[in-house]
Design a protein around this motif. Structure first.
Motif, PDB file in Angstrom:
ATOM      1  N   PRO A   1       0.950  -1.549   0.288  1.00 19.71           N
ATOM      2  CA  PRO A   1      -0.080  -0.075   0.430  1.00 19.71           C
ATOM      3  C   PRO A   1       0.826   1.069  -0.340  1.00 19.71           C
ATOM      4  CG  PRO A   1      -1.001  -1.430   1.703  1.00 19.71           C
ATOM      5  CD  PRO A   1       0.550  -1.998   1.225  1.00 19.71           C
ATOM      6  N   SER A   2       0.415   2.237  -1.064  1.00 22.74           N
ATOM      7  CA  SER A   2       1.039   3.337  -1.046  1.00 22.74           C
ATOM      8  C   SER A   2       2.592   3.743  -1.588  1.00 22.74           C
ATOM      9  CB  SER A   2       1.040   4.032   0.004  1.00 22.74           C
ATOM     10  OG  SER A   2      -0.404   4.252   0.681  1.00 22.74           O
ATOM     11  N   TRP A   3       2.754   2.321  -2.292  1.00 19.02           N
ATOM     12  CA  TRP A   3       4.168   2.168  -2.227  1.00 19.02           C
ATOM     13  C   TRP A   3       4.178   2.536  -3.920  1.00 19.02           C
ATOM     14  CZ3 TRP A   3       9.490  -0.433   0.374  1.00 19.02           C
ATOM     15  CH2 TRP A   3       9.842   0.542   1.110  1.00 19.02           C
TER      16      TRP A   3
ATOM     17  N   ARG B   1       7.476   5.417  -1.533  1.00 16.59           N
ATOM     18  CA  ARG B   1       5.969   6.396  -1.064  1.00 16.59           C
ATOM     19  C   ARG B   1       6.413   6.634  -3.035  1.00 16.59           C
ATOM     20  NH1 ARG B   1       2.808   5.831   3.057  1.00 16.59           N
ATOM     21  NH2 ARG B   1       3.838   4.551   4.731  1.00 16.59           N
ATOM     22  N   GLN B   2       4.131   7.064  -2.991  1.00 17.38           N
ATOM     23  CA  GLN B   2       3.399   7.634  -3.973  1.00 17.38           C
ATOM     24  C   GLN B   2       3.269   8.801  -4.002  1.00 17.38           C
ATOM     25  OE1 GLN B   2       3.589   7.518  -7.093  1.00 17.38           O
ATOM     26  NE2 GLN B   2       3.813   6.207  -8.407  1.00 17.38           N
TER      27      GLN B   2
ATOM     28  N   SER C   1      -8.712  12.544  -6.700  1.00 11.84           N
ATOM     29  CA  SER C   1      -6.879  12.395  -5.959  1.00 11.84           C
ATOM     30  C   SER C   1      -6.918  11.930  -5.370  1.00 11.84           C
ATOM     31  CB  SER C   1      -7.556  14.054  -5.566  1.00 11.84           C
ATOM     32  OG  SER C   1      -7.828  15.325  -6.762  1.00 11.84           O
ATOM     33  N   TRP C   2      -5.036  11.746  -5.198  1.00 14.49           N
ATOM     34  CA  TRP C   2      -4.717  10.345  -4.141  1.00 14.49           C
ATOM     35  C   TRP C   2      -3.485  10.719  -4.100  1.00 14.49           C
ATOM     36  CZ3 TRP C   2      -6.219  10.422  -9.677  1.00 14.49           C
ATOM     37  CH2 TRP C   2      -4.208  10.350 -10.559  1.00 14.49           C
ATOM     38  N   SER C   3      -2.555  10.120  -3.045  1.00 17.49           N
ATOM     39  CA  SER C   3      -1.678  10.424  -2.266  1.00 17.49           C
ATOM     40  C   SER C   3      -1.021   8.977  -1.742  1.00 17.49           C
ATOM     41  CB  SER C   3      -1.615  11.841  -1.298  1.00 17.49           C
ATOM     42  OG  SER C   3      -0.503  11.783  -1.022  1.00 17.49           O
ATOM     43  N   GLY C   4       0.259   9.227  -1.547  1.00 18.37           N
ATOM     44  CA  GLY C   4       0.681   8.042  -0.986  1.00 18.37           C
ATOM     45  C   GLY C   4       1.619   8.675   0.198  1.00 18.37           C
TER      46      GLY C   4
ATOM     47  N   GLY D   1      11.662  10.337 -15.161  1.00 18.46           N
ATOM     48  CA  GLY D   1      10.362  11.049 -15.914  1.00 18.46           C
ATOM     49  C   GLY D   1       9.935  10.679 -14.501  1.00 18.46           C
ATOM     50  N   TYR D   2       9.913  10.034 -12.893  1.00 20.01           N
ATOM     51  CA  TYR D   2       9.279   9.670 -12.367  1.00 20.01           C
ATOM     52  C   TYR D   2       8.748  10.231 -11.179  1.00 20.01           C
ATOM     53  CZ  TYR D   2      10.977   4.923 -13.201  1.00 20.01           C
ATOM     54  OH  TYR D   2      12.684   3.905 -13.309  1.00 20.01           O
ATOM     55  N   LEU D   3       7.657  10.191 -10.422  1.00 18.22           N
ATOM     56  CA  LEU D   3       6.978  10.838  -9.154  1.00 18.22           C
ATOM     57  C   LEU D   3       6.612  12.460  -9.765  1.00 18.22           C
ATOM     58  CD1 LEU D   3       9.244   9.856  -6.580  1.00 18.22           C
ATOM     59  CD2 LEU D   3       7.184   8.899  -7.578  1.00 18.22           C
ATOM     60  N   PHE D   4       6.029  12.642 -11.144  1.00 22.81           N
ATOM     61  CA  PHE D   4       5.629  14.084 -11.394  1.00 22.81           C
ATOM     62  C   PHE D   4       4.161  14.015 -10.661  1.00 22.81           C
ATOM     63  CE2 PHE D   4       2.323  17.010 -13.690  1.00 22.81           C
ATOM     64  CZ  PHE D   4       3.161  17.371 -14.620  1.00 22.81           C
ATOM     65  N   ASP D   5       4.297  15.555  -9.875  1.00 24.37           N
ATOM     66  CA  ASP D   5       3.450  15.750  -9.081  1.00 24.37           C
ATOM     67  C   ASP D   5       2.107  17.008  -9.109  1.00 24.37           C
ATOM     68  OD1 ASP D   5       5.343  16.760  -8.208  1.00 24.37           O
ATOM     69  OD2 ASP D   5       6.161  16.363  -6.317  1.00 24.37           O
ATOM     70  N   ALA D   6       2.980  18.153 -10.353  1.00 17.59           N
ATOM     71  CA  ALA D   6       2.391  19.468 -10.460  1.00 17.59           C
ATOM     72  C   ALA D   6       0.432  19.367 -11.079  1.00 17.59           C
ATOM     73  CB  ALA D   6       3.430  19.257 -11.429  1.00 17.59           C
ATOM     74  N   VAL D   7       0.631  20.127 -10.524  1.00 19.02           N
ATOM     75  CA  VAL D   7      -0.752  20.580 -11.441  1.00 19.02           C
ATOM     76  C   VAL D   7      -0.766  20.093 -12.471  1.00 19.02           C
ATOM     77  CG1 VAL D   7      -2.761  22.257 -10.944  1.00 19.02           C
ATOM     78  CG2 VAL D   7      -1.437  21.750  -9.236  1.00 19.02           C
ATOM     79  N   VAL D   8      -2.486  19.174 -13.126  1.00 24.19           N
ATOM     80  CA  VAL D   8      -2.187  19.188 -14.865  1.00 24.19           C
ATOM     81  C   VAL D   8      -3.062  20.223 -15.513  1.00 24.19           C
ATOM     82  CG1 VAL D   8      -2.555  17.460 -16.227  1.00 24.19           C
ATOM     83  CG2 VAL D   8      -1.516  16.528 -14.154  1.00 24.19           C
ATOM     84  N   ARG D   9      -3.022  21.174 -15.837  1.00 27.30           N
ATOM     85  CA  ARG D   9      -3.636  22.003 -17.061  1.00 27.30           C
ATOM     86  C   ARG D   9      -3.891  20.515 -18.010  1.00 27.30           C
ATOM     87  NH1 ARG D   9       1.441  24.446 -16.862  1.00 27.30           N
ATOM     88  NH2 ARG D   9       1.679  23.740 -19.290  1.00 27.30           N
TER      89      ARG D   9
END
Length: 419
Positions: free
Chosen positions: A258-260, A305-306, A332-335, A405-413
């Motif tokens: 979980p969460s990884w 963690r994600q 929406s989600w978060s690790g 290109g791992y762990l992209f977390d920015a607000v997406v347009r």
């Protein structure tokens, strides 16, 4: 806040020092090949060319068993990305026929009656221990709702939004799915196998074909877990949403961590090494670390963690009638912690307002949300969504660049058109 994230961080720092000193054992691959992978990763060289094949519309893919209709999936080499708009009419759980597929080679077809799990290694008190499928199912079962997400989910946005080149499969945001998993605690299996106090790493290995990259045989997909994590909340799952695991999703048995990041959730598990010494594989050295400016030459600590993300359940360029009320939906989600708040902007980020959460936020799962919108003016537009989790983290405007290109977390347009 629990102490688990701190113990993970300490574990990662220790492994990074051991890797730098050369004191950790390379499990199933020559250390020189690992060093070559690290060098390639730091230059953003594609490591598995087939995984970076262009997207195409199809109903099948080489190596994927289930149908992949183009209204549900975008095929990317041996992988299949869920089209996020296809989740709008689903509930919290992702149906198996819409769950993304991440394969390093091809989906194997394994008869549960012939399958066995072997637990072995220097970290056990005795010799190897085998578990049949029926023996595993006879152990006390638990259920857990959890998302599985590729570490590269959102990778293409490093280029399309931030103008930076990265290597790997060009996922948008659909390399994620949430399911209700049923199985046995990995900790219960390890204790029955006789895990000893000297154990430091637990290495599950898949039964899919060996991965060959640039002429180097990397072996079967495998990635070590720290003992503390393996004994905590990890599941050996044999059911998905109340049904036996489908082949593409790990049948007969897979790991759920979980969460990884997704790579930790090994599919088609066939054996687990319990080691009294640190273990290294391609999937925690040249792969699934962060490389690039700002990171050491050997990369960051292995990813665990994600990160935090939001997505609209809309196709790109969706059309809306001006002057009418529309219901925007997304997830929406978060690790790191349960999502606490989601905000949306319909004017490109000038004004933000709270979305309505449809689910009780829970660790390891996503939340669905809605927001009303009455567009006034015809023309192109951009929708934005950003989440904040209970740790206080909010999605940033820009994601930290790394070569793979791992762990992209920015607000997406999200581009739309008002007519």
């Amino acid at each position: 806040m629990s102490s688990e994230p701190q113990s993970e961080a300490a574990y990662d720092r220790m492994r990074l020092r051991q890797w730098s000193r050369g004191s950790a054992r390379a499990a199933g691959i020559d250390r020189r090949d690992l060093l070559r992978l690290v060098a390639a990763a730091s230059l953003a060289a594609p490591l598995v060319p087939a995984a970076a094949a262009p997207a195409r519309a199809a109903v099948t893919s080489p190596g994927v068993v289930k149908p992949l209709p183009p209204e549900l999936f975008t095929v990317r080499g041996t992988n299949a990305e869920t089209n996020f708009a296809a989740l709008r009419d689903t509930g919290l759980l992702t149906p198996a026929d819409r769950f993304f597929v991440r394969n390093h080679t091809a989906t194997p077809l394994i008869d549960p009656a012939e399958w066995k799990l072997t637990v072995w290694g220097s970290g056990l008190r005795g010799g190897p221990v085998d578990f049949s499928y029926e023996a595993l199912r006879a152990l006390p079962a638990v259920c857990r709702t959890a998302f599985v997400e590729c570490a590269g989910n959102g990778r293409s946005l490093f280029t399309s939004q931030q103008g930076r080149q990265v290597s790997g499969t060009a996922w948008t945001l659909g390399a994620i799915g949430t399911a209700r998993w049923r199985g046995v605690r990995l900790g219960d299996v390890l204790r029955r196998a006789g895990i000893g106090p000297n154990a430091v790493d637990v290495l599950p290995r898949g039964l899919d074909a060996e991965v060959v990259s640039d002429g180097t045989n990397l072996g079967r997909v495998r990635r070590p877990l720290p003992v503390a994590k393996a004994l905590d909340d990890v599941l050996l799952a044999y059911e998905m949403n109340g049904e036996p695991l489908p082949p593409d999703h790990g049948a007969p048995v897979r790991l759920i961590v979980p969460s990884w990041v997704g790579i930790a959730n090994i599919k088609w598990v066939g054996d687990i090494e319990v080691s009294a010494e640190p273990l290294l594989t391609p999937w925690n050295t040249g792969l699934y670390r962060l490389f690039g400016p700002g990171y050491p030459p050997e990369g960051s600590a292995p990813l665990t963690r994600q990160t935090l993300k939001s997505a609209f359940e809309l196709p790109p360029g969706a059309s809306f009638d001006a002057g009418r009320r529309h219901l925007l939906t997304g997830r929406s989600w978060s690790g790191g912690a349960p999502v606490r708040r989601v905000e949306v902007s319909t004017d490109g980020g000038t004004v933000w307002r709270a979305a309505r959460l449809r689910d009780e936020p829970r660790a390891g799962s996503w939340v669905r949300w809605t927001a009303d919108w009455v567009p006034r003016t015809a023309g192109p537009g951009v929708l934005l969504a950003r989440a904040t989790d209970r740790s206080g983290r909010t999605q940033p405007a820009t994601a930290a660049h790394n070569t793979q290109g791992y762990l992209f977390d920015a607000v997406v347009r999200h581009p739309v058109t008002v007519v």
